[in-house]
Design a protein around this motif. Structure first.
Motif: not given
Length: 273
Positions: A41-55
């Protein structure tokens, strides 16, 4: 020259704090960023801020780091050009002999073995590519060696030594290594970790009142990585400790012992993760 700009980056512990700041700054510098964290969940929150990938990745488990490396290779189409081994936990409040092996294993599993796994797993492909590098997040605690913080101190000291060894081994190869050694940063490490009793309150207060922002730490570290710096010691208090310990190591240790005896002893039970 390997640079933090336009990097193919993997950041562990990217769900908050310094890790999130590294991910955001690397994306702002034109990079593609994989945000890894024990909390998806935390990884996805960060990824959403930068259009990145979450794992989701528990860096203490080698197989999960190997899966992260495979995901990175498939996502980027090649090896990453920068791995930020940032995931870490806080622990403190008890003297050696009263810590218990469960806390030792937990702290070293993340703070030390997490970095070892990140280096061992990612280095062969990065070295084969002939470019790229590592930023290993240690702490000034690794050389300050303050009382009642043994598991944290030992793990971070080992990360400094690992980084120095890698830098020597990789000299002339095009692969860079930087080790970050901050003191207090405005993060949740005290709340999320196992810092007990009076030490927990002290750590939280110091982080709020004197800590640098995670962004300031990330920007400074990436700039110095680009300049080929091995050590990043960003704060004045860390620089003073660094020099004092080298000028008068025995006196420094005796002074720490005196301060430790004057410190309030633990009065509460161990906090949960």
């Amino acid at each position: 020259m390997t640079s933090s700009y336009n990097a193919r980056a993997v950041v562990t512990g990217a769900g908050s704090g310094i890790g999130r700041a590294f991910a955001i700054e690397l994306a702002a510098r034109g990079g593609e960023v994989i945000c890894a964290d024990i909390s998806l969940t935390r990884a996805q929150e960060t990824a959403a801020m930068i259009d990145g990938y979450a794992v989701a990745c528990d860096v203490a488990i080698r197989e999960q780091v190997e899966e992260l490396a495979l995901f990175a290779e498939l996502t980027f189409g090649s090896a990453p050009t920068l791995v930020v081994n940032n995931a870490g936990v806080g622990i403190g409040g008890k003297p050696v002999g009263d810590i218990g092996f469960e806390d030792w294993n937990w702290a070293l599993g993340i703070n030390l073995w997490g970095v070892v796994h990140g280096c061992e797993v990612f280095l062969p492909a990065i070295e084969a590519a002939g470019e790229g590098g590592f930023i290993n997040v240690a702490s000034a605690a690794g050389f300050a060696a303050a009382p009642f913080m043994a598991p944290y101190n030992v793990g971070k000291a080992a990360v400094i030594s690992l980084s120095e060894t890698m830098a020597a081994e990789l000299s002339g190869t095009g692969v860079k290594v930087t080790v970050l050694c901050p003191t207090f940063v405005k993060t949740n490490v005290a709340l999320d970790g196992r810092i007990t009793g009076a030490a927990s309150t002290l750590a939280e207060n110091l982080m709020r009142s004197t800590g640098f922002t995670p962004r300031k730490i990330a920007v400074d570290t990436l700039n110095k990585y680009d300049r080929g710096r091995l050590y990043v010691v960003p704060q004045l208090d860390a620089k003073i400790i660094w020099r004092l310990k080298r000028i008068a190591p025995a006196l420094y240790t005796r002074a720490l012992g005196l301060l430790g005896r004057l410190a309030p002893q633990e009065t509460t039970e161990k906090a949960g993760v």
